[in-house]
Design a protein around this motif. Structure first.
Motif, PDB file in Angstrom:
ATOM      1  N   UNK A  42       0.807  -1.205   0.000  1.00  0.00           N
ATOM      2  CA  UNK A  42       0.000   0.000   0.000  1.00  0.00           C
ATOM      3  C   UNK A  42       0.837   1.250   0.000  1.00  0.00           C
ATOM      4  N   UNK A  43       0.174   2.394  -0.081  1.00  0.00           N
ATOM      5  CA  UNK A  43       0.872   3.661  -0.009  1.00  0.00           C
ATOM      6  C   UNK A  43       1.436   4.097  -1.338  1.00  0.00           C
ATOM      7  N   UNK A  44       2.290   5.087  -1.267  1.00  0.00           N
ATOM      8  CA  UNK A  44       2.807   5.719  -2.469  1.00  0.00           C
ATOM      9  C   UNK A  44       4.252   6.142  -2.284  1.00  0.00           C
ATOM     10  N   UNK A  45       4.891   6.364  -3.419  1.00  0.00           N
ATOM     11  CA  UNK A  45       6.239   6.935  -3.445  1.00  0.00           C
ATOM     12  C   UNK A  45       6.182   8.187  -4.303  1.00  0.00           C
ATOM     13  N   UNK A  46       6.869   9.207  -3.868  1.00  0.00           N
ATOM     14  CA  UNK A  46       6.877  10.462  -4.597  1.00  0.00           C
ATOM     15  C   UNK A  46       8.304  10.944  -4.795  1.00  0.00           C
ATOM     16  N   UNK A  47       8.464  11.771  -5.796  1.00  0.00           N
ATOM     17  CA  UNK A  47       9.728  12.472  -6.004  1.00  0.00           C
ATOM     18  C   UNK A  47       9.485  13.961  -5.790  1.00  0.00           C
ATOM     19  N   UNK A  48      10.396  14.546  -5.044  1.00  0.00           N
ATOM     20  CA  UNK A  48      10.422  15.989  -4.842  1.00  0.00           C
ATOM     21  C   UNK A  48      11.801  16.488  -5.282  1.00  0.00           C
TER      22      UNK A  48
ATOM     23  N   UNK B 209       1.500   5.313  -6.874  1.00  0.00           N
ATOM     24  CA  UNK B 209       1.127   4.329  -5.876  1.00  0.00           C
ATOM     25  C   UNK B 209       1.951   3.064  -6.099  1.00  0.00           C
ATOM     26  N   UNK B 210       2.231   2.349  -5.028  1.00  0.00           N
ATOM     27  CA  UNK B 210       2.993   1.093  -5.164  1.00  0.00           C
ATOM     28  C   UNK B 210       2.246   0.091  -6.044  1.00  0.00           C
ATOM     29  N   UNK B 211       0.934   0.175  -6.036  1.00  0.00           N
ATOM     30  CA  UNK B 211       0.164  -0.711  -6.906  1.00  0.00           C
ATOM     31  C   UNK B 211       0.315  -0.329  -8.379  1.00  0.00           C
ATOM     32  N   UNK B 212       0.763   0.889  -8.631  1.00  0.00           N
ATOM     33  CA  UNK B 212       0.981   1.348  -9.992  1.00  0.00           C
ATOM     34  C   UNK B 212      -0.247   1.857 -10.701  1.00  0.00           C
ATOM     35  N   UNK B 213      -1.376   1.924 -10.019  1.00  0.00           N
ATOM     36  CA  UNK B 213      -2.595   2.304 -10.710  1.00  0.00           C
ATOM     37  C   UNK B 213      -2.809   3.807 -10.780  1.00  0.00           C
ATOM     38  N   UNK B 214      -2.020   4.556 -10.032  1.00  0.00           N
ATOM     39  CA  UNK B 214      -2.178   6.009 -10.040  1.00  0.00           C
ATOM     40  C   UNK B 214      -0.826   6.688 -10.159  1.00  0.00           C
ATOM     41  N   UNK B 215      -0.748   7.673 -11.027  1.00  0.00           N
ATOM     42  CA  UNK B 215       0.428   8.520 -11.125  1.00  0.00           C
ATOM     43  C   UNK B 215      -0.028   9.959 -11.286  1.00  0.00           C
ATOM     44  N   UNK B 216       0.817  10.865 -10.877  1.00  0.00           N
ATOM     45  CA  UNK B 216       0.493  12.292 -10.997  1.00  0.00           C
ATOM     46  C   UNK B 216       1.791  13.052 -11.180  1.00  0.00           C
TER      47      UNK B 216
ATOM     48  N   UNK C 275      13.436  11.077  -3.057  1.00  0.00           N
ATOM     49  CA  UNK C 275      12.240  10.252  -3.068  1.00  0.00           C
ATOM     50  C   UNK C 275      11.700  10.176  -1.648  1.00  0.00           C
ATOM     51  N   UNK C 276      10.418   9.988  -1.570  1.00  0.00           N
ATOM     52  CA  UNK C 276       9.727   9.959  -0.288  1.00  0.00           C
ATOM     53  C   UNK C 276       8.649   8.895  -0.347  1.00  0.00           C
ATOM     54  N   UNK C 277       8.352   8.302   0.791  1.00  0.00           N
ATOM     55  CA  UNK C 277       7.348   7.237   0.839  1.00  0.00           C
ATOM     56  C   UNK C 277       6.420   7.440   2.014  1.00  0.00           C
ATOM     57  N   UNK C 278       5.193   6.973   1.853  1.00  0.00           N
ATOM     58  CA  UNK C 278       4.219   7.074   2.925  1.00  0.00           C
ATOM     59  C   UNK C 278       2.941   6.374   2.558  1.00  0.00           C
ATOM     60  N   UNK C 279       1.985   6.427   3.450  1.00  0.00           N
ATOM     61  CA  UNK C 279       0.712   5.768   3.222  1.00  0.00           C
ATOM     62  C   UNK C 279      -0.183   6.582   2.297  1.00  0.00           C
TER      63      UNK C 279
END
Length: 122
Positions: A31-37, A52-59, A96-100
């Motif tokens: 679960x959760x997501x990884x982001x780049x800042x 998202x780690x599931x890969x179904x959402x990107x922004x 990179x950053x990670x969280x729920x």
């Protein structure tokens, strides 16, 4: 606890490409997501992209849309940031950053990597 390690930064000419990676250890669920800042000298840390780690959402931030692509290899717990058509204004330390949460807000990501420098020369 999640540990994140970035790699792949460097110096590139404008118009060139780089691929960053972010490998996570200690993550026990999908679960959760990884982001780049990114943070340029004298500027606030700004959102680049999230996945998202599931890969179904990107922004993507508008400033990188169409040039940057985020992807993941869940088997390796690694997220990639492919950066094409780089511009001098892309010069920054990339984190990179990670969280729920799947978010553009850096305050919602409790885990951060050490950052990797990307420098784009004109």
């Amino acid at each position: 606890q999640v540990q994140l390690v970035e790699a792949g930064g460097g110096l590139v000419q404008a118009g060139g490409s780089l691929r960053l990676s972010c490998t996570a250890s200690g993550r026990t669920d999908s679960g959760g997501a990884v982001a780049w800042f990114r943070q340029a000298p004298g500027k606030e840390r700004e959102f680049v992209t999230a996945l998202t780690w599931s890969g179904d959402l990107t922004y993507y931030a508008d400033s990188v849309k169409g040039r940057f692509t985020v992807s993941r290899d869940n088997a390796e717990n690694t997220v990639f940031l492919q950066m094409n058509s780089l511009k001098p204004e892309d010069t920054a330390v990339y984190y990179c950053a990670a969280g729920r949460a799947y978010s553009t807000l850096k305050s919602l990501y409790p885990y951060w990597g050490q950052g990797t420098q990307v420098t784009v020369s004109a």
